[in-house]
Scaffold this motif. Structure first.
Motif, PDB file in Angstrom:
ATOM      1  N   GLY B 343     -30.696 -29.217  19.416  1.00 18.01           N
ATOM      2  CA  GLY B 343     -29.511 -29.072  20.247  1.00 18.01           C
ATOM      3  C   GLY B 343     -28.990 -27.649  20.305  1.00 18.01           C
ATOM      4  O   GLY B 343     -28.268 -27.282  21.220  1.00 18.01           O
ATOM      5  N   ASP B 344     -29.327 -26.826  19.292  1.00 20.70           N
ATOM      6  CA  ASP B 344     -28.838 -25.451  19.286  1.00 20.70           C
ATOM      7  C   ASP B 344     -29.990 -24.496  18.954  1.00 20.70           C
ATOM      8  O   ASP B 344     -29.825 -23.555  18.197  1.00 20.70           O
ATOM      9  CB  ASP B 344     -27.704 -25.289  18.271  1.00 20.70           C
ATOM     10  CG  ASP B 344     -28.154 -25.628  16.855  1.00 20.70           C
ATOM     11  OD1 ASP B 344     -29.249 -26.185  16.706  1.00 20.70           O
ATOM     12  OD2 ASP B 344     -27.414 -25.322  15.903  1.00 20.70           O
ATOM     13  N   LEU B 347     -29.649 -20.721  19.569  1.00 19.76           N
ATOM     14  CA  LEU B 347     -28.801 -20.076  18.566  1.00 19.76           C
ATOM     15  C   LEU B 347     -29.558 -19.879  17.261  1.00 19.76           C
ATOM     16  O   LEU B 347     -29.460 -18.834  16.610  1.00 19.76           O
ATOM     17  CB  LEU B 347     -27.571 -20.955  18.339  1.00 19.76           C
ATOM     18  CG  LEU B 347     -26.372 -20.282  17.708  1.00 19.76           C
ATOM     19  CD1 LEU B 347     -25.879 -19.147  18.596  1.00 19.76           C
ATOM     20  CD2 LEU B 347     -25.266 -21.304  17.490  1.00 19.76           C
ATOM     21  N   ALA B 432     -21.281 -15.680  16.267  1.00 21.28           N
ATOM     22  CA  ALA B 432     -20.775 -16.919  16.852  1.00 21.28           C
ATOM     23  C   ALA B 432     -19.308 -16.729  17.195  1.00 21.28           C
ATOM     24  O   ALA B 432     -18.461 -16.672  16.323  1.00 21.28           O
ATOM     25  CB  ALA B 432     -20.969 -18.061  15.881  1.00 21.28           C
ATOM     26  N   ASP B 433     -19.033 -16.558  18.443  1.00 19.93           N
ATOM     27  CA  ASP B 433     -17.682 -16.369  18.954  1.00 19.93           C
ATOM     28  C   ASP B 433     -17.156 -17.746  19.345  1.00 19.93           C
ATOM     29  O   ASP B 433     -17.633 -18.751  18.854  1.00 19.93           O
ATOM     30  CB  ASP B 433     -17.788 -15.437  20.178  1.00 19.93           C
ATOM     31  CG  ASP B 433     -16.473 -14.750  20.473  1.00 19.93           C
ATOM     32  OD1 ASP B 433     -15.469 -15.129  19.860  1.00 19.93           O
ATOM     33  OD2 ASP B 433     -16.472 -13.866  21.309  1.00 19.93           O
ATOM     34  N   PRO B 435     -17.260 -20.986  21.161  1.00 19.19           N
ATOM     35  CA  PRO B 435     -18.377 -21.607  21.862  1.00 19.19           C
ATOM     36  C   PRO B 435     -18.198 -21.540  23.376  1.00 19.19           C
ATOM     37  O   PRO B 435     -17.067 -21.591  23.871  1.00 19.19           O
ATOM     38  CB  PRO B 435     -18.341 -23.051  21.376  1.00 19.19           C
ATOM     39  CG  PRO B 435     -17.632 -22.997  20.068  1.00 19.19           C
ATOM     40  CD  PRO B 435     -16.667 -21.866  20.166  1.00 19.19           C
ATOM     41  N   PHE B 437     -18.419 -23.486  25.844  1.00 19.74           N
ATOM     42  CA  PHE B 437     -17.722 -24.504  26.646  1.00 19.74           C
ATOM     43  C   PHE B 437     -16.213 -24.361  26.581  1.00 19.74           C
ATOM     44  O   PHE B 437     -15.496 -24.948  27.371  1.00 19.74           O
ATOM     45  CB  PHE B 437     -18.161 -25.910  26.217  1.00 19.74           C
ATOM     46  CG  PHE B 437     -17.631 -26.333  24.870  1.00 19.74           C
ATOM     47  CD1 PHE B 437     -18.319 -26.009  23.717  1.00 19.74           C
ATOM     48  CD2 PHE B 437     -16.469 -27.068  24.767  1.00 19.74           C
ATOM     49  CE1 PHE B 437     -17.850 -26.403  22.484  1.00 19.74           C
ATOM     50  CE2 PHE B 437     -15.992 -27.465  23.540  1.00 19.74           C
ATOM     51  CZ  PHE B 437     -16.681 -27.128  22.386  1.00 19.74           C
ATOM     52  N   LEU B 438     -15.722 -23.576  25.590  1.00 15.07           N
ATOM     53  CA  LEU B 438     -14.272 -23.440  25.489  1.00 15.07           C
ATOM     54  C   LEU B 438     -13.734 -22.199  26.185  1.00 15.07           C
ATOM     55  O   LEU B 438     -12.528 -22.016  26.284  1.00 15.07           O
ATOM     56  CB  LEU B 438     -13.854 -23.412  24.020  1.00 15.07           C
ATOM     57  CG  LEU B 438     -13.856 -24.785  23.348  1.00 15.07           C
ATOM     58  CD1 LEU B 438     -13.424 -24.667  21.913  1.00 15.07           C
ATOM     59  CD2 LEU B 438     -12.965 -25.757  24.102  1.00 15.07           C
ATOM     60  N   ALA B 440     -12.517 -20.286  29.137  1.00 17.60           N
ATOM     61  CA  ALA B 440     -12.064 -20.725  30.454  1.00 17.60           C
ATOM     62  C   ALA B 440     -12.898 -20.038  31.538  1.00 17.60           C
ATOM     63  O   ALA B 440     -13.060 -18.828  31.502  1.00 17.60           O
ATOM     64  CB  ALA B 440     -10.595 -20.380  30.637  1.00 17.60           C
ATOM     65  N   PRO B 441     -13.445 -20.801  32.464  1.00 17.70           N
ATOM     66  CA  PRO B 441     -14.229 -20.191  33.528  1.00 17.70           C
ATOM     67  C   PRO B 441     -13.345 -19.411  34.496  1.00 17.70           C
ATOM     68  O   PRO B 441     -12.117 -19.484  34.436  1.00 17.70           O
ATOM     69  CB  PRO B 441     -14.890 -21.378  34.210  1.00 17.70           C
ATOM     70  CG  PRO B 441     -14.113 -22.566  33.810  1.00 17.70           C
ATOM     71  CD  PRO B 441     -13.414 -22.250  32.541  1.00 17.70           C
ATOM     72  N   THR B 443     -13.031 -19.728  37.709  1.00 17.79           N
ATOM     73  CA  THR B 443     -12.450 -20.435  38.853  1.00 17.79           C
ATOM     74  C   THR B 443     -11.026 -20.890  38.512  1.00 17.79           C
ATOM     75  O   THR B 443     -10.733 -21.191  37.368  1.00 17.79           O
ATOM     76  CB  THR B 443     -13.292 -21.667  39.211  1.00 17.79           C
ATOM     77  OG1 THR B 443     -13.560 -22.387  38.003  1.00 17.79           O
ATOM     78  CG2 THR B 443     -14.589 -21.277  39.865  1.00 17.79           C
TER      79      THR B 443
END
Lengths: 69, 470
Positions: B343-344, B347, B432-433, B435, B437-438, B440-441, B443
């Motif tokens: 899964g990683d 990394l 590792a900053d 992750p 998915f957190l 904010a994009p 848009t």
């Protein structure tokens, strides 16, 4: 607090926006469970541990000695 | 000669013309007797099946219906002795061989199957075609809602599908794949869970030179099975997919033996369970997987010293959950996620590369992410092929001493954790900053002010409680 909702409704985005709005006010540790793959049961906890690791490097953790009282 | 047909609407004929059996009840009576052909049926069973629970009223009706059916059968039989006999405890319809279409069908199906087993595909195809031509519609078409008819309808429809599968198998062995595609596509759409049909469609498409479509069919079936039933495709289907990916010669045999059910003798056996009792990750010896590849080159001239360096590198790679599959001259290739995905893996590869760089001076490192096809041999050795492997090798070749180069795909996967030189893919910074998915994009985020405010209110409450000594 739990944010629940159907897939694609924007749970991760909401969490991301919330965290972004806390800039500098809080320590955020994040982890994620994958929807696929094997042997990823503790993935979220591992991610959280990694967040700690990036702040205090592993070397510091290993060499950590409690200060005398 | 009287003939009976139940593979479609129920019909009675004198061999040339249809003979009316009477109204719906008469037809149902005839069908009931045909389903129980050559066996005695009690008057009670007839009553139950055809009239339901009203014996007092209808006791006589059975006899009347039987009498009318006898007349119809006499007309159809042209004056021969009536086949509908009264026996002890009930009635019996005597059916001679060749009179009932369902019996003919089963006999032809049997012929076809045994011809196929004996390797006579043309004869099998002919018999099975004859068998299937007897069908005029859904079995016992006018009685689909009768409880007593359902089991027989299911049995006949099952046999029909089996006959179709068998006929297609025979056609495939005769090399008629070009004619089968359309028919198979319709059949697979109608019966997605029949894996043999899916196998046949994949094989047919492959033989028509449409391998990508063959693999698509596999993926579709796989997702259907997993979504609807939480199942993986059966071993036959998986093996066929692997052989298509490997362009196995066995798939091309058209005119001789070697249809979809034949397995090549040289196919690797399923790997044995591992020592700790865990099931093998790769039951059939083939897999296609997304892995991270790490390639390392050392500027060490003495071969023995080089081996020592690689030994240390292997230990570090294994600490990060990777495996080293081979040393190639002065290069080492390690894989992350080869036996099973972590899964990683991207990394892990990057962490391992950073640690390798710190532990050994002069290493030139390349990492890339990509799909590989993995073959597990009989003795457990693995062979992996895929563009990512040579890509990682080329990156290591390009890297300077103590430098890590990232391929485009792994750089994208690690966008949050790494900073990479945009021009050449050199790793500038790794840690590792937050992750990915957190973060904010870019848009805009619209219309969720309430939930955000709720979260803030809750946070304030928690903070206040903490301050108050909770």
């Amino acid at each position: 607090m739990t944010v629940a909702g159907p897939p694609g409704i924007g749970k991760s985005r909401l969490a991301g926006e919330f965290i972004a709005s806390l800039e500098g006010q809080a320590t955020v540790l994040a982890g994620r469970c994958l929807a696929y793959g094997e042997g990823t049961t503790y993935q979220a906890l591992l991610d959280i541990a990694r967040c700690i690791g990036s702040r205090f490097t592993m070397a510091k953790l290993v060499n950590f000695e409690p200060s005398p009282p | 000669m009287v003939t009976y047909a139940i593979l479609g609407p129920v019909e009675l004929s004198d061999g040339e013309r249809l003979v009316s059996a009477g109204g719906p009840r008469q037809v149902a009576l005839l069908a009931f007797l045909l389903v129980h052909a050559n066996r005695a049926v009690s008057a009670d069973a007839l009553l139950d099946a055809l009239w339901g629970e009203q014996p007092a009223v209808v006791g006589k009706r059975v006899q009347m219906a039987i009498a009318r059916l006898r007349k119809a059968l006499e007309t159809a039989g042209g004056g021969a002795t009536s086949p509908l006999r009264t026996v002890a405890g009930g009635y019996l319809l005597a059916v001679q061989p060749g009179e009932l279409d369902a019996q003919l069908f089963e006999a032809r199906l049997q012929d076809g199957r045994s011809a196929l087993e004996h390797g006579d595909a043309p004869r099998a195809a002919a018999s099975l075609r004859e068998a299937l031509e007897l069908w005029r519609g859904p079995a016992l078409a006018d009685l689909g809602y009768e409880d007593w008819a359902r089991a027989e309808i299911r049995r006949l429809e099952e046999l029909r599908l089996a006959a179709i599968e068998c006929r297609i198998e025979a056609d495939l062995q005769c090399g008629r794949h070009a004619e089968l595609v359309a028919e198979l596509q319709a059949l697979v759409a109608a019966h997605p869970a029949r894996e043999q049909l899916t196998e046949q469609l994949m094989l047919t498409l492959y033989r028509c030179g449409r391998q990508s479509e063959a693999l698509e069919v596999y993926q579709r079936t796989r997702s259907h099975l997993s979504y609807e039933l939480g199942l993986e495709p059966g071993p036959g289907l998986k093996a066929l997919q692997a052989r298509i990916l490997a362009h196995s010669d066995a798939l091309q045999r058209g005119d001789d033996e070697g249809g979809s059910s034949a397995r090549p003798a040289d196919e690797p056996a399923a790997s044995a369970p591992t020592a700790n009792g865990e099931p093998p990750a790769q039951p059939r010896g083939y897999a296609r997987r997304l892995v991270a590849v790490l390639a390392a080159r050392a500027n060490v001239t003495d071969p023995e010293a080089l081996h020592g360096v690689f030994d240390r590198c292997t230990a570090i790679i294994e600490q990060h959950g990777g495996t080293v599959e081979r040393y190639l001259g002065d290069a080492l290739v390690g894989f992350f996620g080869l036996a099973r995905s972590n899964g990683d893996d991207a990394l892990r590869a990057a962490s391992a590369a950073v640690e390798l760089r710190a532990a050994t001076t002069g290493l030139r490192l390349g990492i890339e992410l990509g799909e590989v096809f993995i073959e597990t041999g009989a003795r457990g050795e693995t062979i992996a092929v895929g563009a990512a492997i040579s890509a990682a090798g080329a990156l290591a070749e390009r890297a300077a001493a103590d430098e890590i180069m990232l391929g485009a795909d792994i750089a994208q996967a690690l966008a949050g954790e790494t900073r990479v030189d945009e021009k050449d893919g050199r790793l500038l910074e790794f840690g590792a900053d937050t992750p990915a998915f957190l973060r904010a994009p870019q848009t805009p985020f619209i219309g969720r002010t309430r939930p955000i405010a709720d979260l803030h209110a809750e946070l304030d409450r928690v903070c206040a409680q903490r301050a108050a000594g909770w």
